[in-house]
Structure formats: C-alpha cells, structure tokens
Design a protein around this motif. Structure first.
Motif: not given
Lengths: 566, 566
Positions: B63-78
């Motif tokens: 319940h912390l404002s602006s602190c519920d983000r999800i990080s998604i990762g892997g090797k980048s095709p770009l």
C-alpha cells in the motif's frame, strides 16, 4: 608503385609513396593493414569515415594464370566489421599498369547526383554519371566502353549499390567486356553508393606493365607454376565442369543447401550438376561456353557462359555457389531458372549467395513455395522495383529473417552461409563462425581435405590452415584454383615474389601473408566491438539435425575460440 | 515468497523456494541476477533458451503509493542484450498476492496455436487462447475479464508480439481495466510471442497480502514517505500536467525531438504542452481526466485519460514520450492525431517511442511528409496489416533506417532515443550510450538536475548517479515519481525495507540495489558479446549540429568508458 587517394566530397586527388610498412603487402593483406592504420573502426559503414579501398594482389600484372585478382575492402555495412571481397576481370591488371598499389576512396558528398572517376596515367578526374543512375550493370558497361575505349577496366555498381542495400557488391568488367565479375560479399557496393560513385573507369592502356627485379628468375618460377597447374588433376575437372562440379560432391556429403538449409541432399541434384550443366551448354551451343577464362591468360578457365533458353539471357559465370543458393536452397532444379535469377541479381549488382539465402528465408516464411521459380523471380523484381519487401531482401538473409520472424537464418556475423552446410562440413562451419569476414567459403573451405567432415575433431586445425592459406592467396591476387599450381612445389610462391620484388622470402611466404592479414582483420573487428561471441554460428545449427545424416554443429566453443592461437 | 517456473513447451509447472542469494533482490535487480545465474547470454532471443521473467519490486503489495510496479525481463530481440521493462497496473500486486517473487517462463513450443496461462493459489494451468489470436489488446482484455472475473491482473500481447516484432511490448491491465500499462521497451512482447503465450491471467483474489516483519515500523516509514511525496512541489505539477509538463521544458532546452531529431525546438510546441493538454481535457470533459492513477492508491496520478474528438478513441495515458516521438518528432502538433497514433500502437501492443522514432526515420526517407498525420496513421496501419513495410517499421527505428538507407537513426544499442535529444541534454545522452538497457530515459534521466546540460563536463557523474538510482527504484517497484517522496528523507527507503523484510539496511540501500543491478546487467551483456564499442551513440550525433543551440554530442569517449567505474 604508389598509393592513389581520392576524396569523394572535395574531389582532391593525391599520389603518395608507399609507406615502408605497407610495401611487403598486397591485396587482402594490404587492405586490412590500411584499415587498421587509417580508419576509425567504429565508423558508420555508410558514413563519411568509411573508406573504399582497391588493392591488386602482389602477383597481379606478371602474366601468371589466375593471378590478376583485385581485392576491394572497407568496413562492411552487412557485418559491421572488416571486409575484403575480390574478383577477377580486368580491374587489378589495369590498376597495376597505372602503378597503383592501392586506391583509397575517402569521404562522401551530399547525396545528390552520381559521378564516375576516371583513372589514367594523368591521374584521377571526376565526371558526371547522372545518365547511368538507376541502370543495371549490363546497361551501364557498354556506353562506358563506347565512351572510354575497349581497353579500360571498369568497377561499377548497380541499382542495389546506389540504394545502399547491404547485399550490394562491386562488379568488374571481364575480358569479354561483361560486367559480371563481382566483389560480391559484405555490401561494398553500398559503400561505393554512399560515396555517390557509380563507376570507376581505369584506363591503363597508356600505362606500363610492372617491372620485375629478376626477370629470369620470374620466368623460371612462372614455368614451374604453370607446370604444377597443368599437372594437377583438378585443373581439368574445373575446366570441364567449373565450380558446378561441387554440386554432386556436396549432395553426396549431405552438405548441399536445400530449402533454406533444412536438408543436405536434394532429390534433383543431378539436374544441377556440373555434368548436366556441361551437357546443356554443349548441346545448346551458340554463345554457350563450358570453359571460359574470366581473366586474360587463364589456364583453368573454370568460368562458363550460360545462355538461358527462354530469353537468351547470358550469364557468365554460372557458379556452384549460385546453383546451390538459388537452386537447391530454393527447391529449384531448373538451371534456366537459376540462370535467370543469377542474371537479375548480377544486373542489380548484388551478391547471389546473400540473395539466394534471403529468398530461402522468405520461402520459409511463406512468401513463396519452394520450387516456384516464377515467384522467386518476382521477389527479385521487388528488389528492382525498390519496394519495401525488396529493401528487406536486398539487405540480406539476416534482415529478411528479422523482418519475417524466422529463426532458421543461415548467417554468421550477419553474412549468409555459402553453399556448404556447416553441420555436414564442420571445418567450413568453423570458418564461417570465426572468419573475420563473416560466413564465407572463400575464407577457408575445407571440403577438399580427406577427413571425416562430420567429425568435429581436428576441424579447428583444418579451418585454421585453410583460413591462413586463403588469406595468403587473396593477398597475392591468386584465384582459389591457382592453389592447385602452387600446392605442388612450396618454392614457387616465394620464387615468384622474390623474383618480382627482389625479396628474400622463404617457404612460408604465403602463410606469413595470410597470418598478417588475419591479425589485422581481427584487430579491426576488435576495435569495431567484436568479441568471441561474434565467432559463433546461430543457435539453430547446434540443435536442428540435418538430414540425411542427422548432423548438428557440435564443434566445441573452445575450438572456435582457439582457431587463431597459432 | 516462491519462484514459480513454467515450461511453455511441456507445460510443466513448479514452485521453488527462493535461493538465498536472490532473497534480497526484487524487480529489476532480481531479473538481471536470474539472467546471469540461469541463462546462456548468447542464446537466440526468440529461441527456446531465452526466458521471460516477471518480478515484482521489493515494495510491491504494501500500500505504498506509486510502488506496485512489475518488472519484466529477458534477452532483448531489439538490443541483443539484457532487458528490463516495467509497468504500472495490477500485475505486480496480483503476483505478490500469490506469493510469487519471480515467475520464470521457459522454453517454447512448436509455433502453432496460442495459449494463455492462468495463475491462482492453485498454481498455473494452460488454456487454449486461439480465439484471441490476432486481436488487439483492447479487444482481448474484456472477454478475459468476463471469463476470469474483474479482480484479475492480465499481462498480454497484441498482434505485434504474436508476430515477434522487435518493438512489441507486454501490456498490463490498469486499475480501470484498460490494458494499456505497457512494459514497452526492447521487444519483450516478441519474446512472449515466441513462447506462444497470448496472455497471462493472474488471479490473486484468493491470495493474501504479503506480511511485514515489523508492521508498526512499516506504518511509520509509510507515513514519512507520503509526507515527503505530498510536500514535494513536483507532485502537484505531475498531477496537473502529467509527464506532458516536459514538452515546454524540453522545447526551452532545445531538446525536443523534432522531425527525426533534426531540430530541438518546435514552432508549435505549445499545442503539445501539458498546459494545452490539461485545458483540452478539462474543456472536453466526459471521460477525459487530466489526473488519473495507473495503480490503485496512487497519490501522484500523473496519468491521464485522453479521448480523441473524432472517433472518441480513449487513450490512457497520453505521455510526454509519446507526444515527443509521435508529435513533434513527426512534425505533428495536433494532440488528437497523437492520441490516435498512440491508441493504435497501444492496441497493437507496441512501444510508442520506438514506433514514433521509426516513423520519423521513415519520414526522412520520404515515406511521408512531416506533419501529415493521416499518412502517419496509414503507416501504422501497415503494421496492423502485416505488410512488408509494417514489418520494417515494427522492428523499430534501427530496422527502418537500415531498410530505407537513412543515416540519421536515433538509436543506441539499436533501441530508439527517448524524447530528449542527447546533444542538448548530454547527461541523458551518456545514459542512452552506456545503459546496459540501450537508449532509455527511464534508465537515468538527468534533465531535472540544475546544471548546464550542454556542457559535457560533469555529465558522466550525473548520468552515473541517475542510472544507479533508477536501477534501484526499478528494483523496488517504485515509479520514477515516487522518487519525489523518497528524496526528502534518506532513511525512508531503508526504513520501509527493514520493516517489511526484517533487514538491517543503511542509507545506501537504494544505491546498493541499483549498483548490483547494473553489475549483473553489464555482465550479461559482456557474455552476450557487448564491448565498450556498444556504449556509443551513433556517429551522426557527434557531427550534426542541433538547432537552435548548434550543439553536438561531444562527451569524450573516456567519460563513456568510465561511467561504471564507481
């Protein structure tokens, strides 16, 4: 000999003495030395800091069969690394007759208009070439010969080079005035296009043949070379069948590229064989020639002239690499279709290996059915019409794979495999992976060695030996087949070089040149950001078993990383 | 907390305890650690050996404002390197409610059919998702909510991800059920597509909120955080104007991307300003909202809801980056056009920065006139219709530049610049060049520092500080604007972490996380073959002066090479 330097933006021209540390080098070895000495390896390959360099091999100009080749180099837009591509034809000889050891073309103008550079004993001058813009090489060469005389050499680009497509090469006039001798690989035509030079006309007719320090010694060494060449059994085979002799050999090894490298043997291989090609040419007659020299005085005459049935399209030469990549790799077994595809990419000024590989990837993506030659020709026409799909294909197999979302893309350092599947001929796979040039059979083909090509053991040493030798031959200006003549007697190459230049080289002269080339090429690539991760084949070749032998590429990474630990 | 591991080919699922050496990490820092520990960095980004990893930040769920983000990762095709992209919305919170510290999606099936993965306290199950194939994200989300309930989180891809285009991201449902919170950069949507997963449905409604080791300590630290946030002057500004407040600031600095980064200020900048956007939204009324939270409980509410006039297309949010890249960068000054472009790329599931940059390059190549919004929309429609041109554009700005032969391509590590010209904001230019993630403002934006942004001196230290801080915030799951709240009192972040986890961290907790992330990311890239040559901006930014200040990017290479020597 001199270094001729031309600025494509300011049109400045200078003749410079050859720096001492360049004097012992020629062709490929000289290119990489100049690149390391003068260029920022991080430069944009199509920007003003790239240089386009022409360097005849060390033996060019001495009436040695198959040894008048021109090396052309610069930073490759395709691989992002060092690039040397060489070709037969007249360019090497005419440059030598002007006393040019290397021609260095620098900088670039604003992208408007097209120019040609005319070289003669008077030096270099720029002329407007706007009238040739957009023309294919077959339409560009005749008016140039008309205008500048039939003694000239011409190095020119087609529409692909003008558009800076990454599979664009630089074509050179052959002895019969066909502009079909292409320094094909790695996109050097795009570099020439980025400098807005449509053609370089080289008129050495008022020049002189180069002198020899010891004319008698040269005569004697030349005699031994020719004797070795004529005695070698492969010489007659290549005269009769050309490089197409490879088709059945590769099919037997299961190494033929078939339907985008998804199999190693082809049910219709015989229709693409050297024997069938020769029979066809003999039967067809007329302008067809099964044995044809690409350079004046060639004994081997591995080239040919193929005239297609339908429109009488004349292709010279029809090579195994093209037959493999544009024939079996596309599921096509009709030599006339291969010949028409070849003519089209020649006329556009493109590498038939790269485009053949790109078309194979396109077929895998469903853009056409393997075997549908008409559709393959339509796709090449997309390049000519400069459509978006044409741009994708014209930038090569890697570009096509990325655009179409295909994993099975046959490239190393983003340059297409030649017509030898690396899973079946593993030494050549090592060459593809580790050559500073990117995947290329001419960097070190191992198929003629008498080993088990599917056994990963010992392939590293074999690839190393061939890479060194080939870099040496490319520095001499010698055709790969000249090796037949040289291989008989180790004293011939040092004998020739010593007689010409007054040097005192020993038996390892060829290998010393080759190693020096490779060291400089790897240094250039290192500065451009390459690491051992770039000395790898794509992941799918290590997983996907190749029919009929179910081979995968299983050479250990340690072997790839130690090829150059000599 | 557990590690949940799912095999996309065999559908195997396992819950694993968190390895000790991963326990202190979350979000971005955890991703790079997993990648270094488990992955072959040389793998094909779209092959079976790449992994797609979801890791909520360390503060998610409290319940912390602006602190519920999800990080998604892997090797980048770009970029071919490490990639973390994060997003707001519900995904992070719902994963935490299932006790998932990281979700690791491995391997890939044969490319037929589409599946979704359903996660709940019962574990993971695969379901057929064929009926959603080819649908945009806006058409896909409602039936999923209908089918699985309105409490779920969804991470999903659009047609771009299905086609493995390199600019494809992964969308996440926001609190209002709009699937518009995109983990945008680097092509992770293509990685999800390569595993044939259309959507991941996360139902944490029967899960539990995560426990805290010291609930009272957490309460107290939370209070101090909120106080800092509310007191910070920027908080109100971002609530009122959103990130679009940047338009006029960048225009003043001469840092706005204008007509493919050919100028730094735009004659119609005011029409793209935060003030004009707010006025428009207030005047338009209805569903429009100038201040809107992307995650439940957010105090800042920098998001907005923009409804275009013509078709009532609803975009949430309309961000400065999109306004810059799809507005001024294309010579477009009509927010309605920008909104429609934004909706289209959202629906396709693509990074609006990358596509805006690709369109700018396309305009430079003559594919449309800068300012012609209808034509820009037609080009985006080429992506939807999956034409060859669409494939070129959909693979990003680098792909577009190569295909169209354009030198002025705004990319670093092949990823497009954000909406800050690196010549005018040089610290951010250093971030673009050296971030292991490729060009990205969220990796270390320096524009808010009170320095001369055109003076190259001191920018290295500034970029370093911001890169470390941002890697830290990305590991907490904190929005960049949460930094306002944290910056007031250095004890807040360690206070929160210690209260939640029972740790004993000191004041450098944020920076320690950030540095650990960067070390692992650089190690992954090193193994993937990156060198300092990859830590460079393209050559043209060092030569081409940027109006109105005639700035070039003149940060010395030694500075670029020592950013990470801390």
């Amino acid at each position: 000999m001199e270094i001729w330097r031309i600025n494509a933006r300011t049109h400045e021209f200078s003749r410079e003495p050859v720096p001492t540390e360049w004097a012992h080098l020629g062709g490929r070895a000289l290119l990489s030395k100049i690149m390391v000495d003068e260029m920022d390896a991080a430069c944009d390959p199509l920007g003003p800091n790239n240089k386009l360099i022409f360097a005849p091999g060390l033996l060019v100009g001495y009436h040695l069969s198959s040894c008048d080749r021109i090396s052309i180099g610069g930073k490759s837009p395709l691989t992002g690394g060092v690039k040397e591509a060489n070709a037969g034809g007249r360019t090497g000889l005419q440059l030598v007759r002007l006393g040019v050891k290397a021609l260095i073309l620098e900088d670039q103008p604003e992208p408007d208009g097209w120019r040609l550079i005319h070289l003669s004993p008077d030096g270099a001058r720029f002329e407007d070439a706007g009238e040739y813009a957009g023309l294919g090489v077959y339409a560009t060469a005749p008016p140039l010969i008309e205008r500048y005389g039939d003694k000239i050499a011409v190095a020119l680009i087609g529409p692909a080079g003008e558009r800076m497509l990454h599979a664009a090469g630089i074509q050179n006039l052959d002895k019969d005035e066909a502009p079909s001798r292409i320094a094909a690989r790695g996109g050097l035509g795009a570099v020439m296009g980025s400098k807005r030079i449509k053609a370089i006309v080289i008129d050495g007719s008022q020049g002189t043949n180069p002198p020899a320090a010891d004319p008698d010694g040269l005569k004697e060494a030349r005699k031994r070379y020719i004797k070795g060449l004529l005695e070698h059994p492969q010489t007659q085979s290549y005269k009769d069948y050309g490089t197409a002799a490879m088709t059945m050999m590769c099919n037997t090894f299961g190494a033929l590229p078939v339907r985008n490298f998804s199999a190693g043997s082809f049910e219709d291989a015989e229709l693409l064989s050297g024997e069938h090609l020769r029979d066809t040419l003999l039967q067809r007659g007329g302008d067809c020639e099964p044995s044809h020299p690409c350079m004046a005085g060639c004994t081997i005459q591995s080239s040919n002239i193929f005239v297609t049935l339908d429109k009488g399209t004349k292709v010279s030469p029809l090579e195994y690499e093209t037959i493999g990549l544009m024939g079996s790799n596309l599921g096509i077994s009709d030599l006339d279709v291969v010949g028409r595809l070849n003519w089209e990419v020649n006329d556009l000024g493109m590498d038939s290996i790269e485009i053949g590989a790109a078309l194979g990837v396109a077929a895998d993506a469903g853009l056409f059915d393997f075997g549908d030659g008409d559709r393959a020709l339509e796709l090449v026409d997309e390049i000519r019409r400069d459509t978006e799909l044409g741009r994708i294909l014209g930038n090569g197999a890697g570009s096509t794979g990325k655009a179409l979302g295909i994993e099975r893309v046959p490239v190393a350092k983003n340059q297409a495999f030649s017509a030898y599947d690396p899973r079946a001929i593993k030494g050549t796979g090592i060459t593809y992976a580790t050559s500073p040039q990117g995947a290329d059979h001419t960097s070190g083909l191992t198929i003629r060695a008498n080993v088990d090509h599917r056994d990963p053991k010992g392939q590293k040493e074999l690839s190393r030996e061939k890479q060194i030798d080939m870099a040496g031959y490319d520095s001499l200006g010698a055709c790969i087949f000249a090796a037949f003549g040289y291989s008989v007697d180790k004293s011939v190459i040092p004998g020739l070089l010593n007689a010409i230049y007054g040097w005192d080289l020993g038996e390892t002269a060829l290998q010393d040149l080759g190693r020096e080339s490779l060291v400089h090429e790897r240094e250039f690539n290192r500065r451009a950001g390459f690491t051992k991760k770039d000395d790898r084949l794509p992941e799918w070749v290590t997983k996907e078993a190749l029919a009929p032998h179910n081979a995968v590429f299983d050479v250990p990474e340690e072997d790839l990383d130690s090829v150059f630990d000599w």
